[in-house]
Design a protein around this motif. Sequence first.
Motif, PDB file in Angstrom:
ATOM      1  N   ARG A 182       5.942  -3.541  12.460  1.00  0.00           N
ATOM      2  CA  ARG A 182       6.330  -2.244  13.026  1.00  0.00           C
ATOM      3  C   ARG A 182       7.652  -1.763  12.438  1.00  0.00           C
ATOM      4  NH1 ARG A 182       3.772   1.838  13.928  1.00  0.00           N
ATOM      5  NH2 ARG A 182       5.179   3.371  14.710  1.00  0.00           N
ATOM      6  N   MET A 183       8.590  -2.683  12.190  1.00  0.00           N
ATOM      7  CA  MET A 183       9.865  -2.287  11.585  1.00  0.00           C
ATOM      8  C   MET A 183       9.647  -1.735  10.179  1.00  0.00           C
ATOM      9  SD  MET A 183      12.626  -5.116  12.681  1.00  0.00           S
ATOM     10  CE  MET A 183      12.522  -5.897  14.269  1.00  0.00           C
ATOM     11  N   VAL A 184       8.790  -2.380   9.408  1.00  0.00           N
ATOM     12  CA  VAL A 184       8.513  -1.911   8.048  1.00  0.00           C
ATOM     13  C   VAL A 184       7.764  -0.582   8.091  1.00  0.00           C
ATOM     14  CG1 VAL A 184       7.262  -2.453   5.920  1.00  0.00           C
ATOM     15  CG2 VAL A 184       8.628  -4.211   7.039  1.00  0.00           C
TER      16      VAL A 184
ATOM     17  N   ARG B  22       0.837  -1.197   0.000  1.00  0.00           N
ATOM     18  CA  ARG B  22       0.000   0.000   0.000  1.00  0.00           C
ATOM     19  C   ARG B  22       0.873   1.248   0.000  1.00  0.00           C
ATOM     20  NH1 ARG B  22      -1.427   3.633   3.513  1.00  0.00           N
ATOM     21  NH2 ARG B  22      -0.680   2.491   5.297  1.00  0.00           N
ATOM     22  N   TRP B  23       1.920   1.236   0.820  1.00  0.00           N
ATOM     23  CA  TRP B  23       2.796   2.409   0.904  1.00  0.00           C
ATOM     24  C   TRP B  23       3.515   2.657  -0.420  1.00  0.00           C
ATOM     25  CZ3 TRP B  23       7.988   3.368   0.257  1.00  0.00           C
ATOM     26  CH2 TRP B  23       8.418   4.636   0.637  1.00  0.00           C
ATOM     27  N   VAL B  24       4.115   1.630  -0.993  1.00  0.00           N
ATOM     28  CA  VAL B  24       4.907   1.821  -2.218  1.00  0.00           C
ATOM     29  C   VAL B  24       3.999   2.171  -3.397  1.00  0.00           C
ATOM     30  CG1 VAL B  24       5.052  -0.555  -3.152  1.00  0.00           C
ATOM     31  CG2 VAL B  24       7.011   0.968  -3.349  1.00  0.00           C
ATOM     32  N   ASN B  25       2.804   1.623  -3.463  1.00  0.00           N
ATOM     33  CA  ASN B  25       1.882   1.933  -4.559  1.00  0.00           C
ATOM     34  C   ASN B  25       1.300   3.338  -4.444  1.00  0.00           C
ATOM     35  OD1 ASN B  25       2.243  -0.499  -5.905  1.00  0.00           O
ATOM     36  ND2 ASN B  25       0.658  -1.511  -4.707  1.00  0.00           N
ATOM     37  N   ALA B  26       1.389   3.938  -3.266  1.00  0.00           N
ATOM     38  CA  ALA B  26       0.909   5.306  -3.084  1.00  0.00           C
ATOM     39  C   ALA B  26       1.913   6.329  -3.601  1.00  0.00           C
ATOM     40  CB  ALA B  26       0.604   5.570  -1.607  1.00  0.00           C
TER      41      ALA B  26
ATOM     42  N   SER C  78       9.081   2.905   6.361  1.00  0.00           N
ATOM     43  CA  SER C  78       8.316   3.762   5.454  1.00  0.00           C
ATOM     44  C   SER C  78       8.240   5.199   5.976  1.00  0.00           C
ATOM     45  CB  SER C  78       6.915   3.193   5.222  1.00  0.00           C
ATOM     46  OG  SER C  78       6.152   3.272   6.395  1.00  0.00           O
ATOM     47  N   ILE C  79       8.150   5.364   7.280  1.00  0.00           N
ATOM     48  CA  ILE C  79       8.144   6.715   7.866  1.00  0.00           C
ATOM     49  C   ILE C  79       9.491   7.404   7.614  1.00  0.00           C
ATOM     50  CG2 ILE C  79       8.101   7.982  10.058  1.00  0.00           C
ATOM     51  CD1 ILE C  79       6.006   5.865  11.008  1.00  0.00           C
ATOM     52  N   LEU C  80      10.562   6.663   7.787  1.00  0.00           N
ATOM     53  CA  LEU C  80      11.903   7.204   7.529  1.00  0.00           C
ATOM     54  C   LEU C  80      12.062   7.584   6.061  1.00  0.00           C
ATOM     55  CD1 LEU C  80      14.760   7.760   8.639  1.00  0.00           C
ATOM     56  CD2 LEU C  80      15.318   5.394   8.080  1.00  0.00           C
ATOM     57  N   LEU C  81      11.617   6.717   5.155  1.00  0.00           N
ATOM     58  CA  LEU C  81      11.711   7.021   3.729  1.00  0.00           C
ATOM     59  C   LEU C  81      10.866   8.236   3.365  1.00  0.00           C
ATOM     60  CD1 LEU C  81      11.661   3.416   2.245  1.00  0.00           C
ATOM     61  CD2 LEU C  81      13.603   5.009   2.289  1.00  0.00           C
ATOM     62  N   ASP C  82       9.681   8.358   3.961  1.00  0.00           N
ATOM     63  CA  ASP C  82       8.844   9.535   3.723  1.00  0.00           C
ATOM     64  C   ASP C  82       9.544  10.812   4.172  1.00  0.00           C
ATOM     65  OD1 ASP C  82       6.571   8.530   2.457  1.00  0.00           O
ATOM     66  OD2 ASP C  82       5.597   8.033   4.360  1.00  0.00           O
ATOM     67  N   ALA C  83      10.275  10.732   5.278  1.00  0.00           N
ATOM     68  CA  ALA C  83      10.975  11.910   5.785  1.00  0.00           C
ATOM     69  C   ALA C  83      12.170  12.274   4.902  1.00  0.00           C
ATOM     70  CB  ALA C  83      11.445  11.670   7.216  1.00  0.00           C
ATOM     71  N   LEU C  84      12.896  11.263   4.439  1.00  0.00           N
ATOM     72  CA  LEU C  84      14.088  11.520   3.631  1.00  0.00           C
ATOM     73  C   LEU C  84      13.768  11.806   2.170  1.00  0.00           C
ATOM     74  CD1 LEU C  84      16.426   8.738   5.062  1.00  0.00           C
ATOM     75  CD2 LEU C  84      16.497  11.192   5.534  1.00  0.00           C
ATOM     76  N   MET C  85      12.714  11.163   1.664  1.00  0.00           N
ATOM     77  CA  MET C  85      12.354  11.318   0.251  1.00  0.00           C
ATOM     78  C   MET C  85      10.857  11.501   0.114  1.00  0.00           C
ATOM     79  SD  MET C  85      14.854   8.743  -1.730  1.00  0.00           S
ATOM     80  CE  MET C  85      14.366   9.546  -3.212  1.00  0.00           C
TER      81      MET C  85
END
Length: 191
Positions: A159-161, A107-111, A165-172
């Motif tokens: 929870r790790m994933v 869901r995250w990557v497809n968004a 995704s939160i980290l990736l959203d913050a960085l990119m």
Amino acid sequence: YQRRVRGTDGLLSNIFREINQPTEKKERRYILFDGDVDALWVENMNSVMDDNKLLTLANGERMRLQSHVALLFEVADLQYASPATVSRCGMVYVDPKNLKYEPFWNRWVNARSVKFEQEEFQRLFSKYVPPLLEFILDGVMAGKNVPKLKTIVPISDLRMVTQLSILLDALMPDQGETGGAAPTLASDTIE
């Protein structure tokens, strides 16, 4: 002379009053209780869960749960539930081992709005994340058992994933949300 005192509404009675208001729309409304519940409290909720659908407050006031409203309890276990409570509820059991991280990640990557990012994130995720999770959680590296990592706070693979995704959203940040001003993935900088 009889004086009726109406106590101050608590959280549940406020929610109960608000959600019970008649609606013009044909919609269902739900009150969701998330987390462990107190044994005495849940026993007092039995009258709401049976056919009467009646909540009796500490001050004696009674409120009927309307037909368009339902209660949902999301609990980790049935430790505090009596047979009377269980018999009034429909139960759905989801084993945490069956609730994996793939649906969340997909869901995250497809968004993501950029197709190239979707493909690259998916490729990198498939390459690195499952082996790392096996190593961290199960102590398995390249198919061989190794000493498990000790974690201070227990954490699930989901929870790790989620944190990844939160980290990736913050960085990119997603290009669609930033108007193209955010850093992008470039194939020559990956790996």
